[in-house]
Design an enzyme around this catalytic site. Structure first.
Site, PDB file in Angstrom:
ATOM      1  CG  ASN A  37      -0.569  -5.623  -6.270  1.00  0.00           C
ATOM      2  OD1 ASN A  37      -0.321  -6.694  -5.720  1.00  0.00           O
ATOM      3  ND2 ASN A  37      -1.786  -5.300  -6.652  1.00  0.00           N
ATOM      4  CE  LYS A  38      -5.912  -5.000  -4.340  1.00  0.00           C
ATOM      5  NZ  LYS A  38      -7.185  -5.055  -5.058  1.00  0.00           N
ATOM      6  N   GLY A  39      -3.002  -1.533  -1.257  1.00  0.00           N
ATOM      7  CA  GLY A  39      -3.511  -1.705   0.092  1.00  0.00           C
ATOM      8  C   GLY A  39      -2.435  -1.612   1.164  1.00  0.00           C
TER       9      GLY A  39
ATOM     10  CG  ASN B 127       0.158  -7.495   2.935  1.00  0.00           C
ATOM     11  OD1 ASN B 127      -0.490  -6.961   3.832  1.00  0.00           O
ATOM     12  ND2 ASN B 127      -0.136  -7.327   1.652  1.00  0.00           N
TER      13      ASN B 127
ATOM     14  CE1 TYR C 141      -9.165 -12.195   5.528  1.00  0.00           C
ATOM     15  CE2 TYR C 141      -9.995 -11.773   7.740  1.00  0.00           C
ATOM     16  CZ  TYR C 141      -9.139 -11.448   6.694  1.00  0.00           C
ATOM     17  OH  TYR C 141      -8.264 -10.396   6.829  1.00  0.00           O
TER      18      TYR C 141
ATOM     19  CB  THR D  30      -7.717  -2.202   1.690  1.00  0.00           C
ATOM     20  OG1 THR D  30      -8.380  -3.357   2.219  1.00  0.00           O
ATOM     21  CG2 THR D  30      -6.701  -1.673   2.689  1.00  0.00           C
ATOM     22  CG  ASP D  31      -9.250  -2.284  -3.763  1.00  0.00           C
ATOM     23  OD1 ASP D  31      -9.809  -1.189  -3.507  1.00  0.00           O
ATOM     24  OD2 ASP D  31      -8.438  -2.427  -4.707  1.00  0.00           O
TER      25      ASP D  31
END
Ligand code: NDP
Length: 252
Positions: free
Chosen positions: A23-25, A98, A175, A210-211
């Site tokens: 939906n984004k990025g 993703n 991460y 990106t966010d």
């Protein structure tokens, strides 16, 4: 020739792709680039409103994009997505894992919040493994299935251990470990599938605005999406079980 849902029929219109967190990025841009090549792309998103808006934006550009609800932490949505794609197409040609998070509580090993580490491993590693397992029966029905795991240069044990590497400052236990684990999924799944046409590779997008990083990344989303798109479109003689950035192979 247009089909009943108005999708223009081109040489690749019968290729079906699923991108999680689209939906984004970077995921949205991967979806756009695959759809621009004529694929029907399922825009996976955990939020119906955001996912529908993203799919409609791509449709507005004349692309064959469809929203599909998929939260990598909710197995029922993963199962339902597989059932829906199977009902519509009987197979899947491209899966791009993703979706991913950075958790604010993450940090260096001496002080990372361990709940943040757990959350990150679940989303960035267990989630993609669950999606791959659910979609594998559909990918096996493709003449040329492709799985791309969107990893990171931070998932490289070699780069983490090199104090001279420019990204060496970025020590996020959860991460970085989640992306190293995702790379293990790539290597092991590629091995399991080595006698099939399916190729499984990890993409390192590079530091992309990106966010995820409050738009501090130095690359555009077009640049960040490029390697995952290349790996999604690999020819039959392309690699499997590899780890690549736009600059070439990344050391494990
Ligand atoms: P964004 O934060 O812009 O996008 C992340 C996407 O993942 C969003 O669509 C988000 O949905 C989705 N997502 C998060 N959790 C879930 C979940 N449980 N189920 C489904 N979707 C979920 O980040 P990027 O575009 O930067 O990141 C995309 C991938 O690229 C990630 O895997 C990231 O680790 C990787 N990456 C990014 C780099 C960068 O510099 N940006 C560098 C290296 C790797 P929602 O909008 O609902 O939150």
């Amino acid at each position: 020739m247009p089909t009943k849902d108005g999708i223009a029929s081109t040489t690749r219109t019968d290729q079906i792709a699923l991108v999680t967190g689209a939906n984004k990025g970077i995921g949205f841009e991967i979806a756009r680039q695959l759809a621009s090549r004529g694929m029907t792309v399922y825009v996976g998103a955990r939020d119906r409103g955001r996912g529908t808006a993203a799919a409609e934006k791509l449709q507005g550009e004349g692309l064959a994009a469809r929203f599909i609800e998929l939260d990598v932490l909710r197995e029922e949505t993963i199962r339902a997505a597989a059932v829906a794609i199977e009902a519509a197409h009987g197979r899947l040609d491209v899966l791009v894992n993703n979706a991913g998070i950075v958790d604010r509580g993450d940090g260096p090993p001496s002080r990372a919040d361990l709940d943040a580490v757990r959350r990150t491993l679940l989303t960035n590693f267990v989630g993609p493994a669950a999606v791959a397992q659910a979609m594998l029966p559909l990918l096996r029905r493709s003449p040329a299935g492709r799985i791309v795991n969107v990893s990171s240069g931070l998932g490289s044990l070699a780069q983490n251990g090199d104090p001279e590497w420019p990204g060496a400052w970025a020590k996020f236990l959860g991460y970085n470990a989640s992306k190293a684990a995702l790379n293990m999924l790539t290597v092991q799944l590629a091995y399991e599938l080595k006698d099939t046409p399916i190729k499984v590779n990890s993409a390192d997008p590079g530091y992309t605005a990106t966010d995820l990083n409050d738009n501090r990344g130095t690359q555009t989303v077009e640049e960040g999406a490029a390697e995952a798109v290349r790996l999604a479109l690999l020819p039959a003689d392309g690699p499997t079980g590899g780890y690549f950035s736009s600059a070439g192979p990344v050391p494990w």
